[in-house]
Structures are given as structure tokens and as C-alpha cells.
Design a protein around this motif. Structure first.
Motif, PDB file in Angstrom:
ATOM      1  N   UNK A 153       0.854  -1.191   0.000  1.00  0.00           N
ATOM      2  CA  UNK A 153       0.000   0.000   0.000  1.00  0.00           C
ATOM      3  C   UNK A 153       0.889   1.240   0.000  1.00  0.00           C
ATOM      4  N   UNK A 154       0.632   2.168  -0.912  1.00  0.00           N
ATOM      5  CA  UNK A 154       1.508   3.331  -1.045  1.00  0.00           C
ATOM      6  C   UNK A 154       1.090   4.446  -0.094  1.00  0.00           C
ATOM      7  N   UNK A 155       1.977   5.414   0.063  1.00  0.00           N
ATOM      8  CA  UNK A 155       1.717   6.524   0.964  1.00  0.00           C
ATOM      9  C   UNK A 155       0.560   7.408   0.535  1.00  0.00           C
ATOM     10  N   UNK A 156       0.239   7.399  -0.760  1.00  0.00           N
ATOM     11  CA  UNK A 156      -0.905   8.177  -1.245  1.00  0.00           C
ATOM     12  C   UNK A 156      -2.231   7.565  -0.826  1.00  0.00           C
ATOM     13  N   UNK A 157      -2.218   6.264  -0.495  1.00  0.00           N
ATOM     14  CA  UNK A 157      -3.456   5.533  -0.209  1.00  0.00           C
ATOM     15  C   UNK A 157      -3.593   5.062   1.238  1.00  0.00           C
ATOM     16  N   UNK A 158      -2.453   4.838   1.904  1.00  0.00           N
ATOM     17  CA  UNK A 158      -2.465   4.181   3.210  1.00  0.00           C
ATOM     18  C   UNK A 158      -2.817   5.195   4.300  1.00  0.00           C
ATOM     19  N   UNK A 159      -4.098   5.354   4.560  1.00  0.00           N
ATOM     20  CA  UNK A 159      -4.579   6.331   5.539  1.00  0.00           C
ATOM     21  C   UNK A 159      -4.570   5.733   6.946  1.00  0.00           C
ATOM     22  N   UNK A 160      -4.084   6.508   7.900  1.00  0.00           N
ATOM     23  CA  UNK A 160      -4.076   6.113   9.309  1.00  0.00           C
ATOM     24  C   UNK A 160      -4.465   7.325  10.147  1.00  0.00           C
ATOM     25  N   UNK A 165       0.297   7.761  12.804  1.00  0.00           N
ATOM     26  CA  UNK A 165       1.390   8.281  11.979  1.00  0.00           C
ATOM     27  C   UNK A 165       2.534   8.791  12.850  1.00  0.00           C
ATOM     28  N   UNK A 166       2.181   9.501  13.905  1.00  0.00           N
ATOM     29  CA  UNK A 166       3.204  10.019  14.823  1.00  0.00           C
ATOM     30  C   UNK A 166       3.991   8.878  15.457  1.00  0.00           C
ATOM     31  N   UNK A 167       3.278   7.863  15.918  1.00  0.00           N
ATOM     32  CA  UNK A 167       3.930   6.737  16.591  1.00  0.00           C
ATOM     33  C   UNK A 167       4.921   6.034  15.667  1.00  0.00           C
ATOM     34  N   UNK A 168       4.480   5.740  14.440  1.00  0.00           N
ATOM     35  CA  UNK A 168       5.344   5.017  13.498  1.00  0.00           C
ATOM     36  C   UNK A 168       6.509   5.887  13.066  1.00  0.00           C
ATOM     37  N   UNK A 169       6.259   7.165  12.791  1.00  0.00           N
ATOM     38  CA  UNK A 169       7.318   8.054  12.301  1.00  0.00           C
ATOM     39  C   UNK A 169       8.382   8.335  13.351  1.00  0.00           C
ATOM     40  N   UNK A 170       8.029   8.176  14.617  1.00  0.00           N
ATOM     41  CA  UNK A 170       9.061   8.307  15.651  1.00  0.00           C
ATOM     42  C   UNK A 170      10.120   7.227  15.499  1.00  0.00           C
ATOM     43  N   UNK A 171       9.677   6.041  15.107  1.00  0.00           N
ATOM     44  CA  UNK A 171      10.611   4.930  14.907  1.00  0.00           C
ATOM     45  C   UNK A 171      11.232   4.944  13.514  1.00  0.00           C
ATOM     46  N   UNK A 179      -1.808  11.366   2.569  1.00  0.00           N
ATOM     47  CA  UNK A 179      -2.480  10.683   1.468  1.00  0.00           C
ATOM     48  C   UNK A 179      -2.923  11.663   0.384  1.00  0.00           C
ATOM     49  N   UNK A 180      -3.338  11.107  -0.710  1.00  0.00           N
ATOM     50  CA  UNK A 180      -3.857  11.902  -1.820  1.00  0.00           C
ATOM     51  C   UNK A 180      -5.045  12.752  -1.388  1.00  0.00           C
ATOM     52  N   UNK A 181      -5.761  12.264  -0.378  1.00  0.00           N
ATOM     53  CA  UNK A 181      -6.929  13.001   0.128  1.00  0.00           C
ATOM     54  C   UNK A 181      -6.547  14.054   1.159  1.00  0.00           C
ATOM     55  N   UNK A 182      -5.257  14.168   1.465  1.00  0.00           N
ATOM     56  CA  UNK A 182      -4.802  15.161   2.426  1.00  0.00           C
ATOM     57  C   UNK A 182      -4.887  14.717   3.870  1.00  0.00           C
ATOM     58  N   UNK A 183      -5.078  13.426   4.103  1.00  0.00           N
ATOM     59  CA  UNK A 183      -5.197  12.879   5.454  1.00  0.00           C
ATOM     60  C   UNK A 183      -3.884  12.243   5.885  1.00  0.00           C
ATOM     61  N   UNK A 184      -3.702  11.986   7.190  1.00  0.00           N
ATOM     62  CA  UNK A 184      -2.468  11.336   7.644  1.00  0.00           C
ATOM     63  C   UNK A 184      -2.282   9.969   6.987  1.00  0.00           C
ATOM     64  N   UNK A 185      -1.052   9.673   6.613  1.00  0.00           N
ATOM     65  CA  UNK A 185      -0.775   8.400   5.963  1.00  0.00           C
ATOM     66  C   UNK A 185       0.566   7.844   6.360  1.00  0.00           C
ATOM     67  N   UNK A 186       0.851   6.647   5.843  1.00  0.00           N
ATOM     68  CA  UNK A 186       2.142   5.997   6.056  1.00  0.00           C
ATOM     69  C   UNK A 186       2.669   5.483   4.725  1.00  0.00           C
ATOM     70  N   UNK A 187       3.962   5.621   4.539  1.00  0.00           N
ATOM     71  CA  UNK A 187       4.632   5.113   3.346  1.00  0.00           C
ATOM     72  C   UNK A 187       5.550   3.968   3.779  1.00  0.00           C
ATOM     73  N   UNK A 188       5.024   2.752   3.710  1.00  0.00           N
ATOM     74  CA  UNK A 188       5.780   1.574   4.131  1.00  0.00           C
ATOM     75  C   UNK A 188       7.036   1.402   3.279  1.00  0.00           C
TER      76      UNK A 188
END
Length: 237
Positions: A153-160, A165-171, A179-188
Motif C-alpha cells: 500500500x503506497x503513501x498516497x493511499x495508506x490512511x491512518x 502516523x506520529x507513533x510510526x514516524x518516531x521509529x 495521502x492523496x486526500x490530504x489525510x495522515x498516511x504511512x509510506x511503508x
């Protein structure tokens, strides 16, 4: 096929060419998603045979979104782990996915290969670095390693949620996405690539397909009840 150096075989499957009925149609390789077990066995036979592999010589993990990596030298189940490594020629390693990233790696000089299952939880826990560490214990050198990150799942689609997002990005800072919709996302994909680079892996590439946008691939986030595709890697005899 995916290129991981001379003497190494690797590929990613899609959802076509199997025998599973909807909603698993048709080459579902996941044995724990509710599909007919006989259909899964036939699909695994077909996937292996399509690249000249012995279906009985494929190692499947019981993936639990951990950062656990182990070395294997036979087909006995490695149990609940998310990364496996081998130096045994002809023994294929499989990593199942349906939005998480299957990661395949090899040191073709040391003749060591590995496969990992890196989703949000496993990535944050460090499964990709754990794969590299286990390969090093088996004789590999990071600077000689070639790694490929499979479809996910790409960062444009993977909404969280913003908190997630904060928790994962800390690590894993590179996993932060919008995301493409302007919402928080993750780029695995970006997160795993960052981890592999920090671990010293010499060559890193990826399959650019997004599972949520590619109908030829399984996506749990898109379809909920669905199958699993896989990445395979092995040392040629």
C-alpha cells in the motif's frame, strides 16, 4: 523475475492463474484467510512450478507482524516469525502480503538469501534491520546485499490516524506520509528503504505497484476478505 544477483532466483506473484473461488480468486497463497486449503495447496504448487521450484521445498512463515528473524536449513516451519534466512541451495523462502511489503534480499557472493514481511507494525519494530542482521550472522555483508521491496500500500493511499502516523514516524521517520486526500498516511516502502539503507544494504530497489490501486494484486485494505500474494527468493543450485 526479480534480479538479486547471479545465482539467485526471486519473483512476486499476482492473483491470477490459480484455482481459488471468489473472493480469493484465484492464485491465493495464504493459508489462514478462510480459503479452501486444497485450493491453497494447488495454488502454491502452481506458483512454485512456474519457476521450476519444488513446492515441498518452500518455507512459509506464520507471520505475526514481529521483528523476529531466524535462519532455516530445511522445510520445517520456522514458526511465528516475520523474516527468514537460508544458505541452502534450492530452498525457497516465501513472504505473504496483501498491503504489507514482502522484502527479498541476497548476498550473491556469500550465497545468503532472506525474506521478510514488513507491515506497519513489523516495520516500526525493525523487521527489515533484523533480516539484515540475521543474514550477516549467516555470512553476508550488507554492502554486497541486493534488496527489493515488493508491492505494498503506497503513501498516497495508506490512511491512518494522526496518532498512528506520529507513533510510526518516531521509529521510522521516512514512513511519514500524507495521502492523496490530504489525510495522515504511512509510506511503508519509504520506511523500509530507509531502514535498509541505514543497515548498510548496498543496492535497494522496489516494485512501484500499490496494492490498493492494482487490481491484479490482493489488498486487505481495499477488499477486506481476500487472498495473499507472495514474494519468493532462493539460491539456485
Amino acid at each position: 523475475m526479480v534480479y538479486l544477483g547471479p545465482g539467485v532466483g526471486a519473483f512476486f506473484t499476482d492473483r491470477h492463474g490459480g484455482v481459488s473461488a471468489p473472493p480469493y480468486d484465484s492464485l491465493n497463497l495464504g493459508g489462514s484467510v478462510g480459503d479452501d486449503p486444497e485450493a491453497v495447496l494447488e495454488n502454491r504448487r502452481r506458483a512454485a512450478a512456474s519457476h521450476g521450484l519444488d513446492p515441498a521445498r518452500v518455507v512459509w512463515m506464520r507471520q505475526i507482524h514481529s521483528a523476529d528473524a531466524v535462519r532455516v536449513d530445511g522445510t520445517a516451519s520456522p514458526g511465528e516469525v516475520d523474516a527468514v534466512v537460508t544458505t541452502e541451495p534450492g530452498l525457497a523462502l516465501g513472504s505473504l502480503a496483501a498491503d504489507c511489503a514482502p522484502v527479498l534480499a541476497a548476498d550473491p557472493v556469500a550465497r545468503v538469501v532472506g525474506a521478510a514481511h514488513a507491515g506497519r507494525v513489523g516495520m516500526a519494530a525493525g523487521v527489515a534491520p533484523a533480516l539484515v542482521e540475521e543474514m550477516v550472522r549467516a555470512g553476508a555483508r550488507p554492502e554486497r546485499m541486493i534488496a527489493v521491496i515488493g508491492p505494498c500500500a503506497c503513501g498516497d493511499c495508506y490512511e491512518v490516524s494522526a496518532e498512528m502516523r506520529e507513533d510510526v514516524a518516531r521509529a521510522v521517520p521516512a514512513a511519514w506520509a500524507t495521502t492523496r486526500a490530504g489525510t495522515p498516511g504511512l509510506d511503508i516502502r519509504a520506511g523500509v528503504a530507509e531502514q535498509l539503507a541505514k543497515a548498510g544494504v548496498g543496492e535497494i530497489s522496489h516494485d512501484a505497484r500499490c496494492t490498493m490501486e492494482s487490481p491484479e494484486l490482493y489488498s486487505h485494505r481495499r477488499d477486506r476478505l481476500t487472498g495473499r500474494f507472495a514474494g519468493y527468493v532462493w539460491l539456485e543450485k
